[in-house]
Design an enzyme around this catalytic site. Structure first.
Site, short mmCIF file in Angstrom:
data_model
loop_
_atom_site.label_atom_id
_atom_site.label_comp_id
_atom_site.label_asym_id
_atom_site.label_seq_id
_atom_site.Cartn_x
_atom_site.Cartn_y
_atom_site.Cartn_z
CE LYS A 55 84.99 99.07 4.86
NZ LYS A 55 84.57 100.46 5.16
CG ASP A 92 85.63 101.08 10.46
OD1 ASP A 92 86.57 101.10 11.28
OD2 ASP A 92 84.44 101.19 10.80
#
Length: 214
Positions: free
Chosen positions: A124, A142
């Site tokens: 991420k 997220d």
């Protein structure tokens, strides 16, 4: 798991997002690729506001890997001790800074594989840096994106990897660059976890959520 919305619906959703905010921005303050990398790494289990508050002074004096190493771990801790897991994060920032200086001439690499090899940098974080700094259409999933992707049918998936693939495979190419920013902002401010603000939602008529508050 909510069914994937059809292409035409996705095109209309992202057309509306684009019309509402043509150039969405991430909310972590940074001045270069290195400060962006550090800010994103620090933001795990922390708010962007909290990270920005902690890094405001830090990035004035340590905006390169070499300067961060000169600052030292204990001084770094003093700057970021209001952030969760700050001791472990400080260790990772120092280690990744050392690697950047030693192996990359102090330059943050533009390769996902190289980025995720750095301490404290997951997929991420790497995707955020690739997207925001090098404008590569990488999708950083997220908790907000995972939630609304499944709630609305925009990008459903059983885990973050499936949601990331759903974005890449189904959202029209013309919207890929900003897709994760639009989704994060929508999840952060409109399609919130406990009581989504459907009355203020520009795509309320298009999503498949059973949690609608209209």
């Amino acid at each position: 798991m909510t069914a994937q919305l059809p292409y035409a619906t996705l095109h209309e959703i992202f057309s509306r997002f684009q019309a509402s905010e043509p150039e969405p921005k991430g909310e972590l303050n940074h001045t270069n690729a290195y400060t962006l990398l550090v800010a994103v790494a620090l933001s795990a289990q922390a708010t962007d506001i909290g990270v920005n508050r902690a890094t405001a002074r830090l990035f004035e004096i340590a905006d390169t890997p070499a300067k961060m190493l000169a600052l030292g771990e204990e001084a770094l801790i003093e700057h970021i001790k209001t952030i969760g897991l700050y001791r472990n994060k400080a260790k990772n920032v120092m280690k990744l800074s050392e690697i950047l200086v030693r192996d990359y001439g102090g330059v943050v690499p533009s390769s996902r594989a190289a980025l995720v090899s750095l301490p404290g940098v997951g997929r991420k974080t790497a995707n955020v840096v690739l997207n925001m700094w090098w404008r590569i259409p990488a999708q950083a999933v997220d908790t907000h994106i995972f939630r609304i992707g499944n709630r609305t049918g925009i990008c459903p998936g059983r885990d973050v990897d499936q949601v990331e693939r759903a974005i890449e495979d189904n959202i029209p190419a013309e919207f890929q660059q900003h897709a994760h920013h639009w989704l994060i902002l929508h999840g952060r401010y409109i399609c919130v976890a406990r009581k989504p603000k459907c009355g203020a939602c520009i795509i309320a008529d298009l999503c498949h959520s059973e949690d609608k508050t209209i």
